[in-house]
Motif scaffolding. Structure first.
Motif, PDB file in Angstrom:
ATOM      1  N   LEU A   7       0.832  -1.202   0.000  1.00  0.00           N
ATOM      2  CA  LEU A   7       0.000   0.000   0.000  1.00  0.00           C
ATOM      3  C   LEU A   7       0.867   1.253   0.000  1.00  0.00           C
ATOM      4  O   LEU A   7       1.956   1.270   0.571  1.00  0.00           O
ATOM      5  N   ASN A   8       0.356   2.287  -0.617  1.00  0.00           N
ATOM      6  CA  ASN A   8       1.044   3.570  -0.633  1.00  0.00           C
ATOM      7  C   ASN A   8       0.623   4.347   0.611  1.00  0.00           C
ATOM      8  O   ASN A   8      -0.369   5.058   0.619  1.00  0.00           O
ATOM      9  N   TRP A   9       1.402   4.204   1.690  1.00  0.00           N
ATOM     10  CA  TRP A   9       1.053   4.809   2.967  1.00  0.00           C
ATOM     11  C   TRP A   9       1.151   6.329   2.936  1.00  0.00           C
ATOM     12  O   TRP A   9       0.559   7.001   3.783  1.00  0.00           O
ATOM     13  N   ALA A  10       1.859   6.886   1.991  1.00  0.00           N
ATOM     14  CA  ALA A  10       1.949   8.343   1.879  1.00  0.00           C
ATOM     15  C   ALA A  10       0.595   8.946   1.504  1.00  0.00           C
ATOM     16  O   ALA A  10       0.320  10.101   1.829  1.00  0.00           O
ATOM     17  N   LEU A  11      -0.239   8.186   0.844  1.00  0.00           N
ATOM     18  CA  LEU A  11      -1.579   8.652   0.493  1.00  0.00           C
ATOM     19  C   LEU A  11      -2.612   8.295   1.560  1.00  0.00           C
ATOM     20  O   LEU A  11      -3.552   9.045   1.799  1.00  0.00           O
ATOM     21  N   ILE A  12      -2.443   7.154   2.204  1.00  0.00           N
ATOM     22  CA  ILE A  12      -3.438   6.666   3.149  1.00  0.00           C
ATOM     23  C   ILE A  12      -3.282   7.299   4.527  1.00  0.00           C
ATOM     24  O   ILE A  12      -4.274   7.608   5.189  1.00  0.00           O
TER      25      ILE A  12
END
Length: 66
Positions: A7-12
């Motif tokens: 997952l792209n944690w920078a967005l979430i």
């Protein structure tokens, strides 16, 4: 477990933080506010379990005009 790593944690992460802050603001407002439209416990449940829409519904329909 691989799905979490990909997952792209920078967005979430900002969305999760925003959701947490919104829920916290609603809970504080419910506790401090003397009267609401409907029972307070119901608004707490709605704002916590109906994640994004619940706090918005509280601010539109749950707060009494003073």
């Amino acid at each position: 477990m691989e799905e979490l790593a990909s997952l792209n944690w920078a967005l979430i992460a900002p969305l999760l933080i925003l959701q947490f802050i919104l829920a916290l603001v609603v809970i504080v407002d419910i506790v401090r506010n003397g009267a609401t439209n409907g029972p307070k416990w119901l608004w707490v449940i709605v704002s916590l379990f109906v994640t994004t829409i619940g706090p918005i519904l509280y601010f539109i329909f749950g707060r009494k005009s003073q």
